[in-house]
Enzyme design. Structure first.
Site, PDB file in Angstrom:
ATOM      1  CE1 TYR A 133      -7.419  11.087  13.712  1.00  0.00           C
ATOM      2  CE2 TYR A 133      -7.358   9.886  15.778  1.00  0.00           C
ATOM      3  CZ  TYR A 133      -7.188   9.922  14.412  1.00  0.00           C
ATOM      4  OH  TYR A 133      -6.789   8.794  13.740  1.00  0.00           O
ATOM      5  NE  ARG A 186     -14.119   3.565   6.497  1.00  0.00           N
ATOM      6  CZ  ARG A 186     -13.145   4.137   7.220  1.00  0.00           C
ATOM      7  NH1 ARG A 186     -13.327   5.259   7.888  1.00  0.00           N
ATOM      8  NH2 ARG A 186     -11.952   3.581   7.270  1.00  0.00           N
ATOM      9  CE  LYS A 204      -7.003   9.724  10.267  1.00  0.00           C
ATOM     10  NZ  LYS A 204      -6.666   8.524  11.021  1.00  0.00           N
ATOM     11  CD  GLU A 276      -7.393   8.579   7.279  1.00  0.00           C
ATOM     12  OE1 GLU A 276      -6.151   8.538   7.223  1.00  0.00           O
ATOM     13  OE2 GLU A 276      -8.080   7.805   7.983  1.00  0.00           O
ATOM     14  CG  ASP A 277     -11.735   8.027   6.827  1.00  0.00           C
ATOM     15  OD1 ASP A 277     -10.993   7.077   7.136  1.00  0.00           O
ATOM     16  OD2 ASP A 277     -12.256   8.762   7.673  1.00  0.00           O
ATOM     17  CG  ASP A 299      -4.142   6.413   8.623  1.00  0.00           C
ATOM     18  OD1 ASP A 299      -3.258   5.799   9.232  1.00  0.00           O
ATOM     19  OD2 ASP A 299      -5.041   7.061   9.186  1.00  0.00           O
ATOM     20  CG  ASP A 300      -8.836   4.574   6.693  1.00  0.00           C
ATOM     21  OD1 ASP A 300      -9.145   4.873   7.849  1.00  0.00           O
ATOM     22  OD2 ASP A 300      -8.835   5.399   5.745  1.00  0.00           O
ATOM     23  CG  ASN A 440     -12.663   5.571  15.506  1.00  0.00           C
ATOM     24  OD1 ASN A 440     -12.627   5.404  16.712  1.00  0.00           O
ATOM     25  ND2 ASN A 440     -11.611   5.368  14.714  1.00  0.00           N
ATOM     26  CG  ASN A 484      -7.220   6.310  16.349  1.00  0.00           C
ATOM     27  OD1 ASN A 484      -6.573   6.729  15.404  1.00  0.00           O
ATOM     28  ND2 ASN A 484      -8.529   6.484  16.455  1.00  0.00           N
TER      29      ASN A 484
HETATM   30  N1  LIG Z   1      -9.254   2.623  15.299  1.00  0.00           N
HETATM   31  C1  LIG Z   1      -8.699   2.875  14.134  1.00  0.00           C
HETATM   32  O1  LIG Z   1      -7.527   3.254  14.031  1.00  0.00           O
HETATM   33  C2  LIG Z   1      -9.500   2.718  12.897  1.00  0.00           C
HETATM   34  C3  LIG Z   1     -10.819   2.484  12.967  1.00  0.00           C
HETATM   35  N2  LIG Z   1     -11.548   2.335  11.837  1.00  0.00           N
HETATM   36  C4  LIG Z   1     -12.982   2.130  11.998  1.00  0.00           C
HETATM   37  O2  LIG Z   1     -13.318   0.834  11.595  1.00  0.00           O
HETATM   38  C5  LIG Z   1     -14.617   0.841  11.061  1.00  0.00           C
HETATM   39  C6  LIG Z   1     -14.601   0.101   9.745  1.00  0.00           C
HETATM   40  O3  LIG Z   1     -13.765   0.760   8.830  1.00  0.00           O
HETATM   41  P1  LIG Z   1     -13.410   0.056   7.438  1.00  0.00           P
HETATM   42  O4  LIG Z   1     -12.766  -1.239   7.677  1.00  0.00           O
HETATM   43  O5  LIG Z   1     -12.698   1.015   6.617  1.00  0.00           O
HETATM   44  O6  LIG Z   1     -14.892  -0.095   6.860  1.00  0.00           O
HETATM   45  P2  LIG Z   1     -15.536  -1.152   5.903  1.00  0.00           P
HETATM   46  O7  LIG Z   1     -16.887  -0.684   5.599  1.00  0.00           O
HETATM   47  O8  LIG Z   1     -14.604  -1.472   4.836  1.00  0.00           O
HETATM   48  O9  LIG Z   1     -15.629  -2.457   6.809  1.00  0.00           O
HETATM   49  C7  LIG Z   1     -16.667  -2.785   7.658  1.00  0.00           C
HETATM   50  C8  LIG Z   1     -16.714  -4.289   7.713  1.00  0.00           C
HETATM   51  O10 LIG Z   1     -17.602  -4.664   8.736  1.00  0.00           O
HETATM   52  C9  LIG Z   1     -18.477  -5.657   8.216  1.00  0.00           C
HETATM   53  N3  LIG Z   1     -19.712  -5.641   8.997  1.00  0.00           N
HETATM   54  C10 LIG Z   1     -20.723  -4.768   8.968  1.00  0.00           C
HETATM   55  N4  LIG Z   1     -21.670  -5.116   9.860  1.00  0.00           N
HETATM   56  C11 LIG Z   1     -21.217  -6.226  10.476  1.00  0.00           C
HETATM   57  C12 LIG Z   1     -21.747  -7.063  11.476  1.00  0.00           C
HETATM   58  N5  LIG Z   1     -22.908  -6.824  12.050  1.00  0.00           N
HETATM   59  N6  LIG Z   1     -21.029  -8.150  11.856  1.00  0.00           N
HETATM   60  C13 LIG Z   1     -19.841  -8.419  11.291  1.00  0.00           C
HETATM   61  N7  LIG Z   1     -19.293  -7.670  10.330  1.00  0.00           N
HETATM   62  C14 LIG Z   1     -19.980  -6.575   9.930  1.00  0.00           C
HETATM   63  C15 LIG Z   1     -18.657  -5.298   6.780  1.00  0.00           C
HETATM   64  O11 LIG Z   1     -19.119  -6.408   6.065  1.00  0.00           O
HETATM   65  P3  LIG Z   1     -19.639  -6.256   4.544  1.00  0.00           P
HETATM   66  O12 LIG Z   1     -18.460  -5.812   3.749  1.00  0.00           O
HETATM   67  O13 LIG Z   1     -20.037  -7.634   4.208  1.00  0.00           O
HETATM   68  O14 LIG Z   1     -20.709  -5.251   4.599  1.00  0.00           O
HETATM   69  C16 LIG Z   1     -17.217  -4.934   6.427  1.00  0.00           C
HETATM   70  O15 LIG Z   1     -16.469  -6.082   6.187  1.00  0.00           O
HETATM   71  C17 LIG Z   1     -15.048   2.284  10.978  1.00  0.00           C
HETATM   72  O16 LIG Z   1     -15.899   2.563  12.059  1.00  0.00           O
HETATM   73  C18 LIG Z   1     -13.790   3.059  11.137  1.00  0.00           C
HETATM   74  O17 LIG Z   1     -13.990   4.275  11.803  1.00  0.00           O
HETATM   75  C19 LIG Z   1     -10.986   2.382  10.598  1.00  0.00           C
HETATM   76  C20 LIG Z   1      -9.668   2.637  10.464  1.00  0.00           C
HETATM   77  C21 LIG Z   1      -8.816   2.851  11.623  1.00  0.00           C
HETATM   78  C1  LIG Z   2      -9.118   6.320  12.774  1.00  0.00           C
HETATM   79  C2  LIG Z   2      -9.494   6.211  11.381  1.00  0.00           C
HETATM   80  O1  LIG Z   2      -8.681   6.389  10.500  1.00  0.00           O
HETATM   81  C3  LIG Z   2     -10.852   5.878  11.045  1.00  0.00           C
HETATM   82  O2  LIG Z   2     -11.658   5.609  11.928  1.00  0.00           O
HETATM   83  O3  LIG Z   2     -11.157   5.858   9.853  1.00  0.00           O
HETATM   84 MG   LIG Z   3      -9.641   6.713   8.637  1.00  0.00          MG
END
Ligand SMILES: NC(=O)C1=CN([C@@H]2O[C@H](COP(=O)(O)OP(=O)(O)OC[C@H]3O[C@@H](n4cnc5c(N)ncnc54)[C@H](OP(=O)(O)O)[C@@H]3O)[C@@H](O)[C@H]2O)C=CC1
Ligand SMILES: CC(=O)C(=O)O
Ligand SMILES: [Mg+2]
Length: 609
Positions: A133, A186, A204, A276-277, A299-300, A440, A484
């Site tokens: 993972y 993504r 997963k 996912e993703d 999941d995200d 991540n 996570n």
């Molecule tokens: N720990 C966990 O369980 C999980 C972690 N994640 C992680 O979260 C991250 C984001 O995933 P996800 O939400 O799906 O991705 P998205 O791409 O949907 O979201 C990223 C967001 O961050 C914003 N952003 C980018 N750069 C900046 C910055 N410098 N300052 C402020 N905001 C910024 C983007 O803005 P804009 O849209 O305007 O570009 C967007 O709103 C990934 O790294 C993923 O691995 C995801 C799911 C679960």
């Molecule tokens: C943990 C997870 O689902 C992600 O980073 O996308």
């Molecule tokens: Mg994910």
């Protein structure tokens, strides 16, 4: 049962088995040549079954089992107990110098001996989770085409349009109960990795089994290969996916739609479909489209939402300050952050707090800065509810200084954006600021554990999406938590598969958040921890599974019959145990072995003759 009685029964059975085997070998010598070759082919077939990863016990086959199965000589003469096998696996696993090497080693083990593999990852979850993972699975996906050696899951591509059901039916297992699918757009914070995203679906579902203890034969990892816009992959001669730009618009939606319908046709309406993703705009569109029609989760958005909220509930408990009095800032406004924000509001509404009061202290920041009412366009309409009547501001350091959040959650995919100044500001304004760097893999974390603790004199309640090692501050060892969705989706899946609802509501994720937080409070209390330690993750999944099952049953959505009286037992009975002695798979192909009384664990079977 008295040991003597067991052995007596065993001897009886073996004697009659051996007698019939002796008889069959006598008969064999009298067979005519064509029949003799038929007999030989049966023996060969048996061997192929024996090496089927699902049943293969390797050196754990006892001498007696080897006799019965005609496999003497096909393994070295030693007999290893499960413990000894696990020791050998651990030794080999550790011997690999790189995490990618360890991953490849584990995949090869999975392809040889499924139960030993799951036994190992369950036994060593703290060592293995960072490999199967995040973070290693990120490197795996980046290199997936280059390390590809066996399928691991199902590839459904744009060329399968019109016959996806047929492709799904090609999967050798027939009783599929959960599908994890990605279109690879993504992958973690690594962007578009196309068909290489298979590593994520596999990872997963491995946690479904390692943490939720869901039998692996029910699980199907899928890549929906609609092309990729990753130029590096498109130019890579080794790339395994469709070498074309991503489908979009109607063509893309039709593919996803056909996929959904095909899963139901192939495996039934109660199949859990886990997205996912997917890229964020698609993720939000599909959740709206499919949540009330299919047994569906994203999941995200939802898994992360329950995990994030669980961390906030823990912060509320530790700081003894009600959630609605916290100032909560989200850096990132994508699937992860917005999912958490929406579930947080749901939680506050359930406490009879009005919507306007609930959202008052919640701020969202994206790449264009703080989300304000003056914005011309909202990519995800859900974000509007959090827009503030404030002037535009892009500088995160200034926003943190001015708004003084007590909880800061990052899900931006931008490593290091929680600077020293931001962290010091959090530490200056709050005794125990909660800092969740959720992105991540590791190099995308908004700050490291060391930074968070160093710049807050060790007072931060820190958690990260990928694991960080403990940090020593002023002689005190601080162990960061892992924020996570691995704390939520395995338990959600367990509760859902045990009760078979047709659809999964957002309330299930509220229940999940509370179950995780409750577990942290009651079974793993630690004044500085937002989450239980990873070594407890399987127990958390069970706790969540039971809570979800109880909830589904209580609201009349379960379709199982009869409704179990003891739900905890019902959930436990569903789970997968890898013990080689006692957990024969439901379709164990050797009835003659299944009839044998089982020896005590670790005890060699006594020879009957
Ligand atoms: N720990 C966990 O369980 C999980 C972690 N994640 C992680 O979260 C991250 C984001 O995933 P996800 O939400 O799906 O991705 P998205 O791409 O949907 O979201 C990223 C967001 O961050 C914003 N952003 C980018 N750069 C900046 C910055 N410098 N300052 C402020 N905001 C910024 C983007 O803005 P804009 O849209 O305007 O570009 C967007 O709103 C990934 O790294 C993923 O691995 C995801 C799911 C679960
Ligand atoms: C943990 C997870 O689902 C992600 O980073 O996308
Ligand atoms: Mg994910």
């Amino acid at each position: 049962m008295a040991c003597g009685a067991l052995k007596f029964g065993l001897r009886q059975n073996l004697s009659s088995l051996l007698a019939s085997k002796h008889q069959s070998s006598v008969n064999k010598s009298r067979l005519s040549p064509p029949l003799r070759s038929w007999h030989a082919s049966v023996l060969k077939t048996d061997y192929r079954k024996v090496v089927d990863p699902k049943y293969n016990k390797g050196t754990a086959f006892t001498h007696k089992e080897r006799q019965i199965l005609n496999i003497i000589g096909l393994y070295p003469s030693c007999h290893r107990t499960e413990k000894e096998q696990l020791f050998a696996v651990y030794t080999n696993f550790k011997a690999h110098k790189t995490n990618l090497g360890r991953y490849i080693y584990l995949r090869a083990l999975r392809a040889r001996q499924e139960r030993l593999y799951y036994s190992f990852i369950i036994d060593r979850i703290e060592d293995v989770m960072p490999i199967i993972y995040t973070p290693t699975v990120g490197i795996v996906c980046q290199n997936f085409s280059h390390i590809y050696h066996t399928s691991m899951g199902l590839y459904v591509s744009k060329y399968d349009k019109g016959h996806m059901t047929h492709v799904l039916n090609n999967w050798p297992e027939t009783d599929i109960r959960a599908v994890c699918v990605t279109d690879g757009e993504r992958i973690l914070g690594l962007g578009d990795l196309g068909a290489n995203g298979m590593g994520i679906s596999v990872g997963k579902l491995d946690l479904y089994t390692a943490l939720g203890r869901i039998p692996p034969q029910y699980l199907l990892p899928v890549v929906l290969d609609v092309g990729t816009n990753n130029q590096q992959l498109l130019c890579d001669p080794m790339y395994i996916g469709v070498r074309e730009e991503r489908c979009k618009g109607e063509e893309y939606d039709e593919l996803v739609n056909e996929f959904m319908q095909s899963v139901v046709k192939a495996f039934g309406v109660q199949t859990l479909i886990h997205f996912e993703d997917f890229a964020t705009p698609n993720a939000f569109r599909f959740i709206k489209k499919y949540q009330s029609e299919y047994c569906y989760i994203n999941d995200d958005i939802q898994g992360t939402a329950s995990c994030g909220l669980a961390g906030f509930l823990a912060a509320e408990h530790i700081t003894k300050k009600p959630l609605n009095e916290h100032v909560i800032m989200f850096a990132g406004a994508g699937s992860a952050a917005l999912g958490v924000g929406n579930l947080l509001v749901k939680e506050l509404l359930s406490r009879k707090i009005k919507e306007e009061d609930a959202v008052k202290n919640i701020y969202f920041i994206d790449v264009d800065g703080i989300v304000t009412k003056g914005r011309k366009k909202f990519v995800i309409p859900d974000i509007k509810r959090f827009a503030k009547d404030l002037p535009p501001e892009k500088n995160l350091e200034k926003l943190v200084e001015d708004l003084k959040p007590s909880i800061l959650l990052g899900a931006t995919g931008q490593g290091g954006i929680f600077t020293e100044k931001i962290l010091r500001s959090m530490g200056k304004n709050h005794k125990h600021p909660a800092i969740l760097a959720c992105s991540n893999p590791t190099n995308k974390a908004e700050c490291t554990a060391e930074q968070a603790y160093n710049f807050t004199e060790g007072r931060a309640l820190y958690a990260s999406g990928s694991p960080f090692p403990p940090v020593v501050i002023n002689g005190k060892r601080l162990t960061p938590s892992q924020a996570n969705n691995a704390f939520s989706f395995p338990g959600v899946a367990l509760g859902v598969l045990c009760t078979k609802p047709h659809t999964i509501t957002d309330d299930v994720f509220l229940v999940t958040a509370h179950a995780i937080a409750e577990y942290a409070r009651e079974f793993a209390p630690n004044e500085n921890a937002l989450y239980p330690p990873v070594k407890e993750a399987a127990n958390v999944a069970f706790h969540v599974g039971v809570a979800v099952a109880k909830y589904v049953i209580s609201c009349g959505a379960a379709t199982i019959y009869p409704i179990p009286k003891d739900i905890t037992k019902h959930v436990k009975d569903y789970q997968y145990y890898t013990d080689l002695g006692t957990a024969l798979p439901s379709v164990w192909p050797y009835p003659e072995l299944a009839r044998l009384p089982l020896p005590d664990r670790d005890e060699e079977m006594e020879c009957a003759d």
